[in-house]
Design a protein around this motif. Structure first.
Motif, short mmCIF file in Angstrom:
data_model
loop_
_atom_site.label_atom_id
_atom_site.label_comp_id
_atom_site.label_asym_id
_atom_site.label_seq_id
_atom_site.Cartn_x
_atom_site.Cartn_y
_atom_site.Cartn_z
N ASN A 81 12.37 7.91 1.60
CA ASN A 81 11.58 7.83 0.36
C ASN A 81 10.17 8.42 0.51
O ASN A 81 9.44 8.55 -0.47
CB ASN A 81 11.38 6.37 -0.05
CG ASN A 81 12.65 5.73 -0.56
OD1 ASN A 81 13.67 6.40 -0.66
ND2 ASN A 81 12.59 4.45 -0.87
N CYS A 82 9.79 8.74 1.73
CA CYS A 82 8.37 9.02 2.02
C CYS A 82 7.83 10.20 1.21
O CYS A 82 8.47 11.25 1.09
CB CYS A 82 8.23 9.30 3.51
SG CYS A 82 6.53 9.62 4.00
N LEU A 83 6.62 10.01 0.68
CA LEU A 83 5.94 11.05 -0.10
C LEU A 83 4.92 11.81 0.75
O LEU A 83 4.16 12.62 0.23
CB LEU A 83 5.23 10.42 -1.30
CG LEU A 83 6.13 9.84 -2.38
CD1 LEU A 83 5.34 8.97 -3.34
CD2 LEU A 83 6.83 10.97 -3.13
N PHE A 116 0.81 -1.22 0.00
CA PHE A 116 0.00 0.00 0.00
C PHE A 116 0.85 1.28 0.00
O PHE A 116 0.34 2.34 -0.31
CB PHE A 116 -1.05 0.01 1.11
CG PHE A 116 -0.58 -0.11 2.54
CD1 PHE A 116 0.32 0.80 3.08
CD2 PHE A 116 -1.07 -1.11 3.36
CE1 PHE A 116 0.72 0.71 4.40
CE2 PHE A 116 -0.68 -1.22 4.69
CZ PHE A 116 0.23 -0.29 5.21
N CYS A 117 2.12 1.19 0.35
CA CYS A 117 2.95 2.41 0.34
C CYS A 117 3.41 2.68 -1.10
O CYS A 117 4.12 1.87 -1.69
CB CYS A 117 4.16 2.24 1.24
SG CYS A 117 5.34 3.59 1.03
N PRO A 118 3.03 3.82 -1.67
CA PRO A 118 3.40 4.08 -3.07
C PRO A 118 4.86 4.48 -3.25
O PRO A 118 5.28 4.78 -4.36
CB PRO A 118 2.46 5.21 -3.49
CG PRO A 118 1.96 5.82 -2.24
CD PRO A 118 2.15 4.86 -1.11
N THR A 138 -0.85 7.13 3.64
CA THR A 138 -1.60 5.88 3.42
C THR A 138 -1.29 4.87 4.52
O THR A 138 -2.19 4.18 5.01
CB THR A 138 -1.22 5.27 2.05
OG1 THR A 138 -1.51 6.23 1.05
CG2 THR A 138 -2.01 4.00 1.77
N CYS A 139 -0.03 4.78 4.95
CA CYS A 139 0.34 3.78 5.97
C CYS A 139 -0.38 4.04 7.28
O CYS A 139 -0.79 3.10 7.97
CB CYS A 139 1.85 3.76 6.17
SG CYS A 139 2.56 5.39 6.49
N ASP A 140 -0.57 5.30 7.62
CA ASP A 140 -1.24 5.68 8.86
C ASP A 140 -2.71 5.25 8.83
O ASP A 140 -3.32 5.02 9.87
CB ASP A 140 -1.14 7.21 8.99
CG ASP A 140 -1.47 7.70 10.37
OD1 ASP A 140 -0.57 8.18 11.05
OD2 ASP A 140 -2.64 7.61 10.77
FE1 SF4 Z 1 4.67 5.40 2.32
FE2 SF4 Z 1 3.45 6.17 4.57
FE3 SF4 Z 1 5.22 7.79 3.41
FE4 SF4 Z 1 2.87 7.34 2.21
S1 SF4 Z 1 3.23 8.36 4.20
S2 SF4 Z 1 4.85 7.36 1.22
S3 SF4 Z 1 2.50 5.21 2.75
S4 SF4 Z 1 5.63 5.81 4.31
#
Ligand code: SF4
Length: 561
Positions: free
Chosen positions: A529-531, A507-509, A535-537
């Motif tokens: 890498n986090c965008l 699920f993590c893009p 979504t993970c939350d």
């Molecule tokens: Fe991945 Fe969570 Fe960062 Fe979104 S917020 S890119 S799901 S680690």
């Protein structure tokens, strides 16, 4: 100038603090300044002393973290700046032609009739990122201070009300050690905090925990939007072409769909929205977008073109019934933080601007009456109830929940505007059973992904796509994705692996979560890498991941989308 007060943290005062420089927060600050300026010009006998308005933004510049499909209904922008065109608002083009398609694996079937709420003929195609930068310039021209690279970490609550916020510490290393030049965050005292952090913000979550803002009986719903911007060969699209799709590649049990917006004759923004929900965490938003591009219709537009940008964000989509309380002691919620997104129209920017303006009118009255009590701020909810934003969201109130039972019944209910009795989410077959490793449905899900080989021209791996998001973070800082070591060893390595097959891998893009299968499976995190999509939350089925803002200035650097 901000006045300084000596405390443990460096402490400064600002009359109103705006957390987040998106369209909602910036519109609120801009409109408040407009109202004060107008008032002081026309009523010099009741002159309001210039308040300190401070907008805080975690990205490197306003717009840097703004990612959206970006069709703007200009209704509220015209109220904020009737001369927005003359002011150089970055409008790419107007919508010239639009279609909605049902996609099968190979074909596309047009929706024969576009119901009024789906029509976009008055809308403008914009780059939301450029729009955010433009709004920041308008704010700064009015004398509003916008501090970028500054994350709001926590509200300070004293005697039952928000009295201040704390910003991020700079220069803390991975293990909590202070690096040379480290600086503790600021405490900023404020009369009111305006929270416009977008979807699933961390300040909202803390306020919700403390004040119970989310309605008890209606859960918020989120989707994950993943997007690419492409340069395409001439003749494929005309500026202003707008396509929305549903169907392929999603099964009918999963809510979502695609879009393609032609920003110019040779550039398109395209993306795919997939539901983000803990009861079906093996949704893979990045994979869905790659599959979407393999549909012959989408391929025919992109083939021979090149990827310019990539990004992801979650969308708050529960609508009217799932909106949180709009105010509390010492704070107001605006824009997507307040749930102001109309999923029926796939739009929220105009509602963000509207809510910001309504918040500004409330704050103006509070300044005039010198009353920032919860009673005074309550006026924001009353103003919202009388507004066009309320009428629009109320009219679409059943839309998203209608799809809880799947695509087809949702289409019937939404299309025919049948009322939906009750709003409880419908339980589907047990996800733990469906998704367990060893279950055929799960194995086929994993196999499809393993067998997928991106060609690097039309389809991309997460890491290739990530390169196009320009995401970067200070590497040596505490991990901003909070999971306790006990949960990593007991839940990630054992229980989640057994019950769901570690869906964070899917699920993590951004590919932040990786399971190292050597010997004992170990969860490895790549937080840089986090965008910041969150979504993970949302989709983590055990609720053990908490997204918090990393050091300000980190994250993606969106420019055109
Ligand atoms: Fe991945 Fe969570 Fe960062 Fe979104 S917020 S890119 S799901 S680690």
């Amino acid at each position: 100038m901000l006045s300084k007060v000596e405390t443990q943290h460096e402490t400064i005062d600002a009359d109103i603090v705006f957390a987040g420089a998106g369209p909602a927060g910036l519109s609120a600050a801009i409109h408040l300044r407009q109202l004060i300026d107008r008032h002081n010009l026309t009523s010099p006998e009741r002159m309001i002393e210039e308040p300190e308005l401070l907008v805080l933004e975690k990205s490197r510049h306003s717009g840097g973290h703004l990612l959206s499909g970006a069709l703007l209904d200009p209704c509220s922008l015209k109220r904020l700046f009737p001369d927005f065109i003359e002011r150089g608002c970055p409008v790419e083009t107007g919508v010239s032609d639009e279609s909605v398609w049902f996609l099968t694996r190979r074909n596309k079937i047009p929706l024969p009739y576009l119901p009024e709420p789906f029509r976009n003929d008055r809308s403008l195609v914009i780059s939301i990122s450029k729009f955010g930068s433009w709004l920041q310039r308008q704010a700064e021209e009015l004398g509003i201070t916008v501090l970028d690279s500054t994350a709001v970490m926590e509200p300070v609550i004293e005697e039952g009300r928000v009295t201040a916020i704390r910003t991020d510490d700079k220069g803390t290393g991975k293990n909590g050690q202070k690096k040379p030049g480290a600086e503790p965050g600021l405490q900023i005292n404020t009369r009111t905090l305006v929270v416009g952090e977008g979807s699933r913000g961390s300040i909202f979550r803390q306020l919700d925990e403390r004040f119970g803002l989310q309605p008890q009986n209606v859960a918020q719903i989120y989707e994950t939007g993943v997007k690419e911007v492409w340069k395409v060969p001439e003749g494929r699209v005309k500026a202003g072409d707008v396509h929305h799709t549903f169907g392929y590649p999603l099964p009918s049990s999963v809510y979502g769909g695609g879009w393609i917006y032609a920003m110019t004759d040779t550039s398109v923004s395209l993306g795919f929205v997939s539901t983000a929900e803990p009861d079906n965490p093996t949704i893979d938003p990045h994979w869905n977008l790659q599959q979407f591009k393999l549909h012959p219709f989408v391929t025919s537009i992109l083939e021979g073109g090149s990827l310019l940008e990539y990004g992801a964000k979650t969308i708050t989509s529960g609508g009217y019934h799932a909106m949180p309380a709009l105010y509390g002691p010492g704070f107001l919620l605006v824009g997507e933080t307040a749930g102001m997104v109309n999923m029926q129209r796939l739009k929220g920017i105009h509602l963000a601007i509207s809510s910001g303006m309504l918040a500004a009118e409330t704050l103006f009255a509070a300044l005039l009456n010198d009353d920032f009590s919860a009673e005074g701020l309550k006026d924001y909810a009353r103003r919202f109830e009388m507004s066009d934003a309320h009428s629009e969201l109320h009219a679409a109130r059943h839309y998203r929940q209608a799809f809880n039972d799947g695509l087809y019944s949702g289409l019937v209910k939404a299309g025919l505007k049948l009322s939906v009795p009750g709003l409880k989410r419908t339980e589907r077959s047990s996800p733990k059973e469906r998704l367990k490793p060893g279950n055929r449905a799960y194995e086929s899900f994993v196999r499809k992904r393993e067998n997928f080989r991106p060609d690097g021209r039309l389809t991309f791996s997460r890491s290739d796509d990530l390169y196009a998001s320009a995401t970067r973070h200070e590497e040596d800082q505490p991990c901003h994705l909070k999971i306790s070591p006990d949960d990593i060893s007991a839940i990630c390595a054992v229980q989640c692996r057994e019950e769901y097959g570690n869906p964070c891998q899917y699920f993590c893009p951004a590919g932040v979560y990786e399971i190292d299968h050597d010997a004992t499976p170990v969860l490895r995190l790549n937080p840089s890498n986090c965008l910041h999509c969150k979504t993970c939350d949302i989709a983590d089925p055990y609720g053990i991941i908490t997204w918090t803002p990393p050091e300000g200035g980190g994250g993606p650097d969106y420019k055109t989308c």
